[in-house]
Design a protein around this motif. Sequence first.
Motif, PDB file in Angstrom:
ATOM      1  N   LEU A   7       0.851  -1.292  -0.162  1.00  0.00           N
ATOM      2  CA  LEU A   7       0.244  -0.194  -0.105  1.00  0.00           C
ATOM      3  C   LEU A   7       0.991   1.373   0.203  1.00  0.00           C
ATOM      4  O   LEU A   7       0.733   2.145  -0.713  1.00  0.00           O
ATOM      5  N   ALA A   8       1.749   1.152   0.781  1.00  0.00           N
ATOM      6  CA  ALA A   8       2.680   2.458   0.809  1.00  0.00           C
ATOM      7  C   ALA A   8       3.449   2.435  -0.558  1.00  0.00           C
ATOM      8  O   ALA A   8       3.877   3.880  -1.095  1.00  0.00           O
ATOM      9  N   GLN A   9       3.695   1.632  -1.426  1.00  0.00           N
ATOM     10  CA  GLN A   9       4.255   1.840  -2.519  1.00  0.00           C
ATOM     11  C   GLN A   9       3.391   2.152  -3.715  1.00  0.00           C
ATOM     12  O   GLN A   9       3.819   2.808  -4.491  1.00  0.00           O
ATOM     13  N   LEU A  10       2.322   2.039  -3.483  1.00  0.00           N
ATOM     14  CA  LEU A  10       0.912   2.313  -4.540  1.00  0.00           C
ATOM     15  C   LEU A  10       0.499   3.539  -4.219  1.00  0.00           C
ATOM     16  O   LEU A  10       0.210   4.479  -5.054  1.00  0.00           O
ATOM     17  N   ARG A  11       0.368   4.050  -3.030  1.00  0.00           N
ATOM     18  CA  ARG A  11      -0.210   5.407  -2.588  1.00  0.00           C
ATOM     19  C   ARG A  11       0.272   6.437  -3.283  1.00  0.00           C
ATOM     20  O   ARG A  11      -0.659   7.285  -3.579  1.00  0.00           O
ATOM     21  N   PRO A  12       1.462   6.938  -3.274  1.00  0.00           N
ATOM     22  CA  PRO A  12       1.747   8.052  -4.076  1.00  0.00           C
ATOM     23  C   PRO A  12       1.234   8.208  -5.505  1.00  0.00           C
ATOM     24  O   PRO A  12       0.903   9.206  -5.846  1.00  0.00           O
ATOM     25  N   GLU A  13       1.014   7.077  -6.281  1.00  0.00           N
ATOM     26  CA  GLU A  13       0.666   7.150  -7.644  1.00  0.00           C
ATOM     27  C   GLU A  13      -0.845   7.111  -7.787  1.00  0.00           C
ATOM     28  O   GLU A  13      -1.674   7.485  -8.351  1.00  0.00           O
ATOM     29  N   PHE A  14      -1.449   6.133  -6.717  1.00  0.00           N
ATOM     30  CA  PHE A  14      -2.671   5.782  -6.731  1.00  0.00           C
ATOM     31  C   PHE A  14      -3.356   6.302  -5.064  1.00  0.00           C
ATOM     32  O   PHE A  14      -3.354   5.159  -4.449  1.00  0.00           O
ATOM     33  N   PRO A  15      -3.662   7.419  -4.853  1.00  0.00           N
ATOM     34  CA  PRO A  15      -3.847   7.704  -3.425  1.00  0.00           C
ATOM     35  C   PRO A  15      -5.383   7.274  -3.075  1.00  0.00           C
ATOM     36  O   PRO A  15      -5.332   7.082  -1.803  1.00  0.00           O
ATOM     37  N   ASP A  16      -6.084   6.635  -3.898  1.00  0.00           N
ATOM     38  CA  ASP A  16      -7.439   6.203  -3.377  1.00  0.00           C
ATOM     39  C   ASP A  16      -7.312   4.745  -2.980  1.00  0.00           C
ATOM     40  O   ASP A  16      -8.202   4.267  -2.647  1.00  0.00           O
ATOM     41  N   THR A  17      -6.126   4.081  -3.083  1.00  0.00           N
ATOM     42  CA  THR A  17      -6.048   2.666  -2.783  1.00  0.00           C
ATOM     43  C   THR A  17      -5.975   2.621  -1.467  1.00  0.00           C
ATOM     44  O   THR A  17      -5.491   3.254  -0.723  1.00  0.00           O
ATOM     45  N   THR A  18      -6.930   1.407  -1.069  1.00  0.00           N
ATOM     46  CA  THR A  18      -6.917   0.940   0.191  1.00  0.00           C
ATOM     47  C   THR A  18      -6.438  -0.629   0.607  1.00  0.00           C
ATOM     48  O   THR A  18      -6.441  -1.341  -0.430  1.00  0.00           O
ATOM     49  N   ILE A  19      -6.193  -0.868   1.886  1.00  0.00           N
ATOM     50  CA  ILE A  19      -6.114  -2.339   1.871  1.00  0.00           C
ATOM     51  C   ILE A  19      -7.456  -3.165   1.647  1.00  0.00           C
ATOM     52  O   ILE A  19      -7.272  -4.276   1.048  1.00  0.00           O
TER      53      ILE A  19
END
Length: 231
Positions: A7-19
């Motif tokens: 999630l930490a890897q993806l959040r900068p590019e996809f901020p709406d991503t959740t667990i």
Amino acid sequence: MSIGEVLAQLRPEFPDTTISKLRFLEAEGLVEPQRTPSGYRKYSWDDLDRLRFVLTAQRDQYLPLRVIREQLAARDAESAAGRSRPTLVAVGPSGEVPGRSPAQGQPAQSRLSRTDLLSRSGLESATLTEVERLGLVVAVAPGWYDADALVIATAVAGLLRHGLEVRHLRAVRAAADRESGLFAQLVAPLARQSDPAARARAAETARELIGLSQQLHAALVRAGLRGALGR
């Protein structure tokens, strides 16, 4: 990587991503992380690459999961047959990986300044001001814009180069607002539920509705232009 590290890897590019979103994609069979003996998920860099592929297809092309699954299957078929799963490696607190340069897998910029938006879209500053006044582009914070703003600004710049004027786009804005309201009525019952899986289904339904709407709009415009094109 743990699910939190992914999630930490993806959040900068996809901020709406959740667990919950990552678990939903796993339940849909789009990614299959390994499990430790105690049942914790462990993701490889290959898994992270698949998740980026899925999230990018949803964000940029509004593709439904069915189509994305088919694309992943085709991509897997092109890979070397019998390739073994990659070895899992430890990830440091800043996401560093032994033997991997910091530039690899670096997320694309998802928050743009006004200067960046103008440079990348090709709009003039005065035109962007007019576009904002009509509500076509909306800043997420004063002087800052998201990826959708860049897509809209770039499309507007292209239309203006063909001779349209910003005022001609009022009807496009109004039609988009009506369509958004209609789709919101369809997904709201799912989105209001406390179940994370239901909210994930609401987001997926919205993406599929957007994709179908784009197909319908393009087909209608093509059909309407046939007379002008002499076809």
